[in-house]
Design an enzyme around this catalytic site. Sequence first.
Site, mmCIF file in Angstrom:
data_model
loop_
_atom_site.group_PDB
_atom_site.id
_atom_site.type_symbol
_atom_site.label_atom_id
_atom_site.label_comp_id
_atom_site.label_asym_id
_atom_site.label_seq_id
_atom_site.Cartn_x
_atom_site.Cartn_y
_atom_site.Cartn_z
ATOM 1 N N HIS A 154 10.313 82.761 53.425
ATOM 2 C CA HIS A 154 9.803 82.372 51.647
ATOM 3 C C HIS A 154 10.388 83.485 50.373
ATOM 4 C CE1 HIS A 154 7.177 85.257 52.386
ATOM 5 N NE2 HIS A 154 6.673 85.854 51.459
ATOM 6 N N GLU A 184 10.188 93.532 45.158
ATOM 7 C CA GLU A 184 9.464 94.489 45.728
ATOM 8 C C GLU A 184 9.665 95.876 45.844
ATOM 9 O OE1 GLU A 184 8.080 90.057 46.080
ATOM 10 O OE2 GLU A 184 10.139 91.708 46.418
ATOM 11 N N ARG A 188 12.199 86.098 48.282
ATOM 12 C CA ARG A 188 13.450 85.024 47.550
ATOM 13 C C ARG A 188 14.421 85.826 47.541
ATOM 14 N NH1 ARG A 188 11.196 87.334 43.509
ATOM 15 N NH2 ARG A 188 10.341 86.155 42.468
ATOM 16 N N ASP A 232 2.810 95.971 46.939
ATOM 17 C CA ASP A 232 4.645 95.869 46.047
ATOM 18 C C ASP A 232 4.680 95.234 45.090
ATOM 19 O OD1 ASP A 232 5.249 94.246 47.580
ATOM 20 O OD2 ASP A 232 5.977 95.746 48.998
ATOM 21 N N HIS A 274 6.023 76.735 52.325
ATOM 22 C CA HIS A 274 5.957 77.733 50.924
ATOM 23 C C HIS A 274 5.956 76.586 50.219
ATOM 24 C CE1 HIS A 274 6.660 80.327 47.561
ATOM 25 N NE2 HIS A 274 5.854 81.167 48.616
ATOM 26 N N GLU A 300 -0.877 101.396 50.822
ATOM 27 C CA GLU A 300 0.013 100.978 51.420
ATOM 28 C C GLU A 300 1.162 101.530 50.842
ATOM 29 O OE1 GLU A 300 0.535 96.820 53.748
ATOM 30 O OE2 GLU A 300 2.595 97.257 52.281
#
Length: 372
Positions: free
Chosen positions: A212, A134, A214, A98, A245, A120
């Site tokens: 990590h 995503e 967003r 994604d 990250h 997936e």
Amino acid sequence: MNKYKNLLIILGTRPEAIKLAPLILNLRSEKYNVVVCNTEQQKELSNQALSFFGQKADINLSVMTTDQTLFALQSNLLLKLKDVLANRNFDGVLVQGDTMSAFCGALAGFYAKVPVFHIEAGLRSGDLYEPFPEEALREMISKITALHFAPTIFAKETLIKENIAEDKIIVSGNTGIDALNSLPENVMEKALSDLRSNKIEINDRLVLITVHRRENHGDRLQNILKAISELVNIFKDHTFVLPVHPNPNVRQNVHNALNSYNNVRLLDPVDYPVLVTLMKNSKLILTDSGGIQEEAPSFGVPLLVLRYATERSEGVEAGVAKLVGAEYRKILDESSYILERDKSLTRNKVQNPYGDGEASIRIVKSINKFFI
């Protein structure tokens, strides 16, 4: 069966490279002409991940620029992928997951009227903004896909509810589980050596943390770090390993909160074999990573998911993962419950709900059938 078809595999991030590497190997063994295009959305990480499996990209696009917005990234990707598709006649385009690379790869294939195969497929959190972007990207990919390779029955059922034709959906399992079993022994031995060089001893008191996403930036990250700081203070005989990250929104906050503790190891982003070694030997994992949610159950490691919603609900339903979000008290209590006990008493005995290591073989068989 039609062999010698030209297949374009588009990837751009480390997770895509890892999950597609076993499939690349299987497709080539079936004598398909496979062209691997790396958009280099994560340049070093994606190329390095391919190399662990003895693979490298045939085409590198180097799409990233400093402070690039999602608008600019999408535009850049589509224009460069247009040229890739124009330079050769492809019989199929494969994308995984994604990411923006996967979405633009699928869209470019659709614009070129080349069948798109989505690896997936069918993952949904139910919240369009978690994860962002995503969740929206994978929904849009599903609308232009010829074959949907769902990792689980639940993912298949999700696609059917979205009016995707059942005969276009194949429950394959997750290729990420294939990848766990595909790393050469010498690569894993080096990973163990790398950890020791960072003063990380493999024992029964190892805790792995990754954060990590967003949506966890800002106040959520502060809550997570507050809980981790408290755990570090309480469980001084445990070693807490956190690969940090590179995003400055994450990196500076993590170092400010945890850098002073003797039982914390803050690492630069680790390579895939090192991450697998850490997962395999951890007493507990706290993560907001989708990939780790899939992989950790293979090692029986208790998993606390630092998210409020997950597109990988199978792990929660199987009892191998718990959602704790960014809630200070919940993170502290659930972690303490595990860390207070002996490692041998906290292992999950459930079979990994995401796959059995045979996904790539099933996918290749289905693609063979598609071209008959």
